[in-house]
Design a protein around this motif. Structure first.
Motif, PDB file in Angstrom:
ATOM      1  N   GLU A  16       0.824  -1.212   0.000  1.00  0.00           N
ATOM      2  CA  GLU A  16       0.000   0.000   0.000  1.00  0.00           C
ATOM      3  C   GLU A  16       0.857   1.261   0.000  1.00  0.00           C
ATOM      4  OE1 GLU A  16      -3.152   0.062   2.875  1.00  0.00           O
ATOM      5  OE2 GLU A  16      -3.893   2.004   2.173  1.00  0.00           O
ATOM      6  N   ASN A  17       1.971   1.254   0.702  1.00  0.00           N
ATOM      7  CA  ASN A  17       2.881   2.416   0.761  1.00  0.00           C
ATOM      8  C   ASN A  17       4.363   2.054   0.706  1.00  0.00           C
ATOM      9  OD1 ASN A  17       1.076   4.847   1.274  1.00  0.00           O
ATOM     10  ND2 ASN A  17       0.380   3.473   2.914  1.00  0.00           N
TER      11      ASN A  17
ATOM     12  N   LYS B 284       6.777   2.851  -2.286  1.00  0.00           N
ATOM     13  CA  LYS B 284       6.750   4.212  -2.832  1.00  0.00           C
ATOM     14  C   LYS B 284       8.115   4.880  -2.649  1.00  0.00           C
ATOM     15  CE  LYS B 284       1.758   4.517  -2.342  1.00  0.00           C
ATOM     16  NZ  LYS B 284       0.603   5.048  -1.556  1.00  0.00           N
TER      17      LYS B 284
ATOM     18  N   HIS C 256       4.531  -0.917  -6.767  1.00  0.00           N
ATOM     19  CA  HIS C 256       3.807   0.356  -6.771  1.00  0.00           C
ATOM     20  C   HIS C 256       4.549   1.334  -5.875  1.00  0.00           C
ATOM     21  CE1 HIS C 256       0.283   3.015  -6.819  1.00  0.00           C
ATOM     22  NE2 HIS C 256       0.408   3.139  -5.516  1.00  0.00           N
TER      23      HIS C 256
ATOM     24  N   TRP D 297       6.244   9.166  -9.306  1.00  0.00           N
ATOM     25  CA  TRP D 297       4.948   9.736  -8.909  1.00  0.00           C
ATOM     26  C   TRP D 297       5.220  11.113  -8.342  1.00  0.00           C
ATOM     27  CZ3 TRP D 297       1.781   7.668  -4.114  1.00  0.00           C
ATOM     28  CH2 TRP D 297       0.435   8.090  -4.206  1.00  0.00           C
TER      29      TRP D 297
ATOM     30  N   GLN E 146       4.081  11.409  -2.417  1.00  0.00           N
ATOM     31  CA  GLN E 146       4.901  10.547  -1.564  1.00  0.00           C
ATOM     32  C   GLN E 146       6.347  10.477  -2.065  1.00  0.00           C
ATOM     33  OE1 GLN E 146       1.317   7.715  -0.993  1.00  0.00           O
ATOM     34  NE2 GLN E 146       2.532   7.327   0.850  1.00  0.00           N
TER      35      GLN E 146
ATOM     36  N   ASN F   5       2.778   6.766 -12.076  1.00  0.00           N
ATOM     37  CA  ASN F   5       1.465   6.877 -11.452  1.00  0.00           C
ATOM     38  C   ASN F   5       0.941   8.299 -11.592  1.00  0.00           C
ATOM     39  OD1 ASN F   5      -0.610   5.599  -9.865  1.00  0.00           O
ATOM     40  ND2 ASN F   5       0.241   6.465  -7.972  1.00  0.00           N
ATOM     41  N   GLU F   6      -0.288   8.446 -12.062  1.00  0.00           N
ATOM     42  CA  GLU F   6      -1.051   9.707 -11.964  1.00  0.00           C
ATOM     43  C   GLU F   6      -0.378  10.912 -12.624  1.00  0.00           C
ATOM     44  OE1 GLU F   6      -1.907  10.235  -7.791  1.00  0.00           O
ATOM     45  OE2 GLU F   6      -3.257   8.514  -7.736  1.00  0.00           O
TER      46      GLU F   6
ATOM     47  N   ASN G 221      -0.378   3.791 -14.567  1.00  0.00           N
ATOM     48  CA  ASN G 221      -1.492   3.647 -13.616  1.00  0.00           C
ATOM     49  C   ASN G 221      -2.105   5.013 -13.319  1.00  0.00           C
ATOM     50  OD1 ASN G 221      -2.856   1.733 -11.730  1.00  0.00           O
ATOM     51  ND2 ASN G 221      -1.946   3.009 -10.119  1.00  0.00           N
TER      52      ASN G 221
ATOM     53  N   GLN H 207      -7.112   2.621 -11.489  1.00  0.00           N
ATOM     54  CA  GLN H 207      -7.244   2.579 -10.029  1.00  0.00           C
ATOM     55  C   GLN H 207      -8.674   2.262  -9.627  1.00  0.00           C
ATOM     56  OE1 GLN H 207      -5.620   6.024  -8.023  1.00  0.00           O
ATOM     57  NE2 GLN H 207      -3.669   5.907  -9.128  1.00  0.00           N
TER      58      GLN H 207
ATOM     59  N   HIS I  21     -11.212   3.997  -8.054  1.00  0.00           N
ATOM     60  CA  HIS I  21     -11.766   4.401  -6.757  1.00  0.00           C
ATOM     61  C   HIS I  21     -13.124   5.037  -7.042  1.00  0.00           C
ATOM     62  CE1 HIS I  21      -7.996   3.644  -4.689  1.00  0.00           C
ATOM     63  NE2 HIS I  21      -7.349   4.383  -5.575  1.00  0.00           N
TER      64      HIS I  21
ATOM     65  N   GLU J  28      -6.740  -0.647  -7.931  1.00  0.00           N
ATOM     66  CA  GLU J  28      -6.943  -0.095  -6.575  1.00  0.00           C
ATOM     67  C   GLU J  28      -8.429  -0.005  -6.256  1.00  0.00           C
ATOM     68  OE1 GLU J  28      -4.755   3.544  -5.976  1.00  0.00           O
ATOM     69  OE2 GLU J  28      -3.022   2.825  -7.106  1.00  0.00           O
TER      70      GLU J  28
ATOM     71  N   TRP K 198      -8.295  -2.176  -2.925  1.00  0.00           N
ATOM     72  CA  TRP K 198      -7.317  -1.348  -2.186  1.00  0.00           C
ATOM     73  C   TRP K 198      -7.512  -1.531  -0.680  1.00  0.00           C
ATOM     74  CZ3 TRP K 198      -3.015  -0.385  -4.186  1.00  0.00           C
ATOM     75  CH2 TRP K 198      -2.129   0.580  -3.658  1.00  0.00           C
TER      76      TRP K 198
ATOM     77  N   TRP L 236      -8.081   3.302   2.980  1.00  0.00           N
ATOM     78  CA  TRP L 236      -7.489   4.657   3.051  1.00  0.00           C
ATOM     79  C   TRP L 236      -8.577   5.716   3.142  1.00  0.00           C
ATOM     80  CZ3 TRP L 236      -6.566   8.175  -1.530  1.00  0.00           C
ATOM     81  CH2 TRP L 236      -7.417   7.860  -2.595  1.00  0.00           C
TER      82      TRP L 236
HETATM   83  C1  XIL Z   1      -2.766   5.770  -0.537  1.00  0.00           C
HETATM   84  C2  XIL Z   1      -2.615   4.837   0.666  1.00  0.00           C
HETATM   85  O1  XIL Z   1      -3.703   3.935   0.655  1.00  0.00           O
HETATM   86  C3  XIL Z   1      -2.574   5.622   1.942  1.00  0.00           C
HETATM   87  O2  XIL Z   1      -2.260   4.789   3.036  1.00  0.00           O
HETATM   88  C4  XIL Z   1      -1.548   6.749   1.833  1.00  0.00           C
HETATM   89  O3  XIL Z   1      -1.634   7.564   2.996  1.00  0.00           O
HETATM   90  C5  XIL Z   1      -1.760   7.599   0.615  1.00  0.00           C
HETATM   91  O4  XIL Z   1      -1.764   6.762  -0.534  1.00  0.00           O
HETATM   92  N1  XIL Z   1      -3.691   6.333  -5.527  1.00  0.00           N
HETATM   93  C6  XIL Z   1      -2.577   5.523  -5.404  1.00  0.00           C
HETATM   94  C7  XIL Z   1      -2.257   4.933  -4.068  1.00  0.00           C
HETATM   95  O5  XIL Z   1      -1.924   5.222  -6.397  1.00  0.00           O
HETATM   96  O6  XIL Z   1      -0.873   4.813  -3.878  1.00  0.00           O
HETATM   97  C8  XIL Z   1      -2.862   5.720  -2.953  1.00  0.00           C
HETATM   98  O7  XIL Z   1      -2.632   5.004  -1.721  1.00  0.00           O
HETATM   99  C9  XIL Z   1      -4.333   5.949  -3.186  1.00  0.00           C
HETATM  100  C10 XIL Z   1      -4.553   6.735  -4.447  1.00  0.00           C
END
Ligand code: XIL
Length: 302
Positions: free
Chosen positions: A43-44, A47, A80, A84, A87, A126-127, A169, A204, A206, A235, A268, A276
């Motif tokens: 998850e982190n 990074k 992952h 980016w 982070q 990423n993003e 991603n 992702q 979400h 995600e 996720w 998150w």
């Molecule tokens: C999020 C994590 O879930 C959290 O714990 C952290 O504080 C912030 O990042 N897009 C992504 C992920 O690609 O890496 C992110 O994860 C959520 C949004």
């Protein structure tokens, strides 16, 4: 019956989750993890701020705990992420220009080399695109090093780990009519035309009431796949509860199953309390680790 991982495997796919190293001592968490999931994303812990906290000083202890968990349960790994705008460690946040470009490429090379042969797919970048209607690249310190930063990252990743699938991603790229979706599509089309090494695109996904599952989601996945890349849902979380949420998970799962190059789905987090999203219940298991209606609908759709 069965589990998410075994059901996905019947069509050659995987079912994954994001994992947090700090939760690996929770036996309810690891019990569900090892039973249900065949792919793991840190998850982190992979990074940039986690793996290179000081410039050129690499730190893999927490990430390696997740790698070891994957090995012990026979799951594969999604890496992952290598490049980016978020982070970033403090030392990188203030960098620009040639120094940042070199630091970014060094990071990609070092981390992808460290995990060579262990990663199914890397989210190399990423993003990188802006939200809204512009279809432009996101303004970031990485983007300001030159528009070719994304292809430079992919080329470095390929050299470091030739066996890993290399993915772009992003979020808000699920609706085919969205300018951001179109912009990412054109980038992938251009990379394929010029031989930039890209193998896959991660969505992702979400979803929430402001950003619901679009009716053309399957079309989006298929159109990207038609460029000659694999696609993955990377995600997934969907705000809601009960039957409405279950139906949304069913729709997303069915869309992936209908696209032959959609090779797997990752949620996720495991329990709602692992999400998150500070409030809300967007995952497949409740806070006690019990299967929700969303779980049953997902399993049925696999
Ligand atoms: C999020 C994590 O879930 C959290 O714990 C952290 O504080 C912030 O990042 N897009 C992504 C992920 O690609 O890496 C992110 O994860 C959520 C949004």
């Amino acid at each position: 019956g069965g589990t998410l991982g075994s059901a996905a495997a019947r069509t050659g796919r995987y079912f994954g989750t994001a994992v947090s190293a700090s939760k690996l001592s929770d036996s309810v968490y690891t019990g569900i993890l090892s039973r249900e999931f065949s792919m793991i994303t840190a998850e982190n812990e992979m990074k940039i701020d986690a793996t290179e906290p000081s410039q050129n000083q690499f730190s893999y202890a927490n990430a390696d705990r997740i790698v070891n968990q994957a090995t012990s349960q026979g799951a594969r790994l999604r890496g992952h992420t290598l490049a980016w705008h978020q982070q970033q460690p403090g030392w990188m946040q203030g960098m620009e220009g040639t120094a940042l470009r070199q630091a970014m490429l060094n990071h990609v090379t070092q981390v992808a080399t460290h995990y060579r042969g262990k990663i199914y797919a890397w989210d190399v970048v990423n993003e990188a695109f802006e939200d809204g209607g512009s279809g432009a690249r996101r303004n970031s310190n990485l983007q300001r090093t030159g528009n070719d930063w994304i292809e430079a990252a992919f080329t470095a990743a390929r050299a470091a780990d030739p066996g890993a699938k290399l993915c772009y991603n992003d979020y808000n790229t699920d609706d085919w009519t969205h300018a951001k979706t179109q912009a990412v599509y054109r980038m992938v089309q251009d990379f394929k035309a010029r031989g930039v090494p890209i193998d896959c695109v991660g969505f992702q996904s979400h979803f929430n009431p402001n950003s619901p599952v679009p009716s053309n989601y399957q079309t989006t996945l298929q159109n990207f796949a038609n460029l000659g890349v694999d696609v993955q849902i990377t995600e997934l979380d969907i705000e809601g509860s009960g039957t409405a949420q279950a139906n949304n998970f069913r729709t997303v799962t069915s869309a992936c199953l209908a696209v032959s190059r959609c090779t797997g789905i990752t949620v996720w987090g495991i329990r709602d309390t692992d999400s998150w999203r500070a409030s809300g219940t967007p995952l497949l298991f409740d806070g006690n680790g019990q299967k929700k209606a969303a779980y049953t609908a997902t399993l049925e759709a696999l």
